[in-house]
Write an enzyme that holds these catalytic residues in place. Structure first.
Site, mmCIF file in Angstrom:
data_model
loop_
_atom_site.group_PDB
_atom_site.id
_atom_site.type_symbol
_atom_site.label_atom_id
_atom_site.label_comp_id
_atom_site.label_asym_id
_atom_site.label_seq_id
_atom_site.Cartn_x
_atom_site.Cartn_y
_atom_site.Cartn_z
ATOM 1 C CB CYS A 27 -4.016 -1.488 4.898
ATOM 2 S SG CYS A 27 -3.109 -1.207 6.196
ATOM 3 C CE LYS B 60 -7.053 1.198 4.078
ATOM 4 N NZ LYS B 60 -5.727 1.913 4.687
ATOM 5 C CD GLU C 213 -2.522 1.249 2.702
ATOM 6 O OE1 GLU C 213 -3.693 1.795 2.890
ATOM 7 O OE2 GLU C 213 -2.153 0.534 3.745
#
Length: 511
Positions: free
Chosen positions: A375, A341, A266
Site C-alpha cells: 500500500c 510494510k 492488505e
C-alpha cells in the site's frame, strides 16, 4: 502424507541413479498389475534419448511420482495402435526429435502422496515442455480401469460418454479430461494384460494453441506469466475457518486458470476483528495478530495443493513485542518468504501503534523475479527503483484504502512505478463495509494491472482492470520478454537513460 509434513517439493529430471527408488514407486503405484515396472535398461534408454521428457516429483527428497514421454512423428501412429507398437517393442526407437507430438509413456503418483494434486504438476510440465519445444500437442493412451465393471452392458464408447456426463465415476479419466485432454478415439488391444480395462484405452489429446509452423525467420520464444488478483469483499465471518474457506475458494478459482500467482489485499483478514470490537483499537488489532501464524500455514498448504505462488496480502504480526504489518510469499515448492510494510501511515501509527519494517528485497520465483510493496510503500518511488535495480519484472502491491482519494494515490503511484521502472505492476484491494470493526468500516478499491507505456503494451498503460467496488478475480497474462525488448529498444528507456553522473540511489547495508 499431510501437507503440513511437507518441507519441500521439487520437480527434476529423472536420473539413472533414481532407478531403484523408481522401481519401488512403480510397484507401489501399480499394485493391481504385478511386475508392471520398467527395467533398468528401459529407463536408461529413455534418459539417453530424451532427457527433458523424463521427470520426477520429489517430496522431502523422496520420489513421489514420475512422468515419462517421447516425441513421435505422430502421423505414423494416428490410426489404431498398441502400446507395444508406439514404443517399438519397448525400445523407444520410435522417438524422434523431428516429431510433432509429445507422447506420454507413463505417469503415476504413489498412493502415499495422492490427493496433493501432484499429477496436475506433471501434466502442466508436459504442457510447458510441449510449448517450449513448439510441438503440435500431447497424446497418450489412457487406461479405463473401471470399464471391466460395465463391459457386459456398455461398449467402450458408451462407457466414456457416461463418464463425461458424470453418470459413471472414473477418477482416472475424469482427471485427464479436467486437465484439458479430450478423448479422440478408442484403442483396442492397447496394453497387454490390462484386464481392468479389458485391454481398451482412450486416445487422449491436448492441442498446443501456441504451436507455430517452423519458420526460417528468427523468432524469440515468449515467456508468459499469468497473475490472478483477488478483489476481496469485506464481510462478517463467524470464525477463522469460515474466512479460510473463502480464501480457498478464490485460490481454487485463480488456480483453475493455471495462474502462476495469486495476490490478496492488505489486511484482508480484518473482519475477524469484529469479535474484539469491545476492546480498544490497539488491543483489537493485537488480538487479530494471533491468527497470523495459522493463516500463513494454511496459505502455504494451499500453495502446494493448488500449485500456485500466493502473495498473502498483509496481516498484523507481533515481533519482539512490536506490531508490524507483514505478508508472506508462499511458493508452490513449499518455501515461504516474508515481506513487511516499511512506511506506516500517520493513522496506522496513531490508532494502532504500527511500526515500520526495515527489510526491502526482491524474491526469486519459478516465474521470474518479483517485488512486493504494501500500500503506502508504493508512494515512495525509491523503493521500487531499488527493486528494479535488483532485476524485478513484476511488482505486486496489496492495498487497503477507505476513500476514493486514498485509492487514487495508490493507483496513480502504482502506474508511475510501472512506467519509470519498466515493469509490470499488479494491485489488489478490498471492497465493502465492516460496520462492526472500528477504523475499518468502509473500503474502496479497483484492482488493476499496469504496464509501461510503449508500442508493445496498451497505450493507456493498463493491461487489465476490475470492476470498482465489486468482489471478483482479475486474471492477466504478462509477457516478460516484452520487458526485455523494452529495455533495449523502447521509445524511451527510463532505466538505461538515468543520469547517474549527477545522482545516485543506494540502500543502506542493513536494508
Amino acid at each position: 502424507m499431510k501437507i503440513k509434513e511437507i518441507d519441500n517439493i521439487e520437480l527434476e529430471y529423472l536420473k539413472k541413479e533414481d532407478y531403484e527408488e523408481l522401481k519401488k514407486a512403480m510397484t507401489s503405484a501399480y499394485k493391481t498389475m504385478p511386475e508392471s515396472y520398467w527395467k533398468e535398461h528401459h529407463i536408461e534408454a529413455l534418459v539417453n534419448k530424451f532427457k527433458e521428457g523424463q521427470v520426477v516429483i520429489k517430496i522431502n527428497g523422496k520420489l513421489a511420482g514420475c512422468a515419462l514421454s517421447i516425441i513421435l512423428d505422430y502421423d505414423f501412429f494416428k490410426e489404431n495402435h498398441t502400446y507395444k507398437e508406439v514404443t517399438q517393442n519397448y525400445t523407444f526407437d520410435s522417438h524422434t526429435n523431428k516429431g510433432k507430438v509429445l507422447y506420454g509413456i507413463d505417469v503415476f503418483i504413489i498412493p502415499e502422496f495422492r490427493g496433493l494434486r501432484l499429477g496436475r504438476r506433471l501434466y502442466d510440465y508436459r504442457k510447458e515442455l510441449c510449448e517450449k519445444l513448439n510441438l503440435k500437442g500431447i497424446a497418450f493412451g489412457g487406461r479405463i480401469p473401471n470399464y471391466h465393471k460395465y463391459s457386459h452392458e456398455l461398449t467402450p464408447k458408451q462407457y466414456i460418454d457416461k463418464v463425461k456426463r458424470k453418470e459413471i465415476e472414473d477418477h482416472v479419466l475424469n482427471f485427464q479430461i479436467s486437465n484439458d485432454f479430450h478423448p479422440s478415439k478408442i484403442l483396442k488391444g492397447y496394453l497387454d494384460g490390462d484386464v481392468a480395462s479389458n485391454e481398451f484405452a482412450v486416445l487422449l489429446e491436448w492441442d498446443n494453441i501456441y504451436y507455430e509452423e517452423p519458420s526460417k525467420k528468427t523468432a524469440t520464444k515468449k515467456k508468459v506469466v499469468r497473475v490472478g488478483l483477488v478483489q476481496w469483499q469485506m464481510r462478517p465471518y463467524k470464525n477463522l475457518e469460515e474466512l479460510l474457506q473463502q480464501v480457498e475458494y478464490f485460490i481454487e478459482a485463480v488456480s483453475g486458470y493455471r495462474s502462476d500467482f495469486a495476490l490478496f489485499p492488505e489486511f484482508f483478514n480484518a473482519p475477524l476483528m469484529a469479535e474484539s470490537n469491545h476492546l480498544s483499537e490497539p488491543e483489537a488489532i493485537r488480538e487479530l495478530a494471533k491468527y497470523t501464524e495459522r493463516i500463513v500455514r494454511k496459505f502455504s498448504e494451499l500453495s502446494i495443493s493448488y500449485n500456485i505462488n500466493i502473495i498473502t496480502g498483509s496481516m498484523p504480526e507481533i515481533k519482539n513485542e512490536k506490531l508490524y504489518n507483514a505478508g508472506y510469499l508462499c511458493k508452490r515448492d513449499g518455501t515461504i518468504e516474508r515481506y513487511e510494510k516499511l512506511h506506516v501511515t500517520p493513522d496506522e501509527a496513531k490508532v494502532w501503534g504500527l511500526q515500520g519494517g526495515s527489510e526491502l528485497k526482491t524474491f526469486d520465483t519459478d516465474s521470474g523475479k518479483i517485488g512486493i510493496l504494501i500500500c503506502y510503500d508504493s508512494e515512495f518511488p525509491e523503493l521500487s527503483r531499488l527493486l528494479a535495480d535488483d532485476g524485478m519484472d513484476i511488482l505486486f502491491i496489496p492495498f487497503l484504502t477507505d476513500t476514493q482519494n486514498g485509492y487514487s494515490r495508490v493507483r496513480n503511484c502504482a502506474q508511475a512505478r510501472a512506467i519509470e521502472n519498466e515493469c509490470y505492476v499488479a494491485i489488489a484491494g478490498s471492497v465493502g463495509n465492516l460496520p462492526k470493526v472500528h477504523n475499518m468500516d468502509i473500503q474502496f478499491a479497483q484492482s488493476m494491472v499496469f504496464t509501461p507505456c510503449d508500442f508493445a503494451f496498451p497505450s493507456t498503460g493498463i493491461k487489465a482492470e476490475a470492476t470498482p467496488n465489486t468482489e471478483m478475480i482479475l486474471i492477466s497474462d504478462l509477457d516478460i520478454d516484452l520487458l526485455r525488448e523494452l529495455h533495449k529498444f523502447g521509445s524511451v528507456r527510463n532505466l538505461k537513460d538515468r543520469r547517474k553522473d549527477i545522482f545516485e540511489l543506494k540502500r543502506k547495508e542493513n536494508s
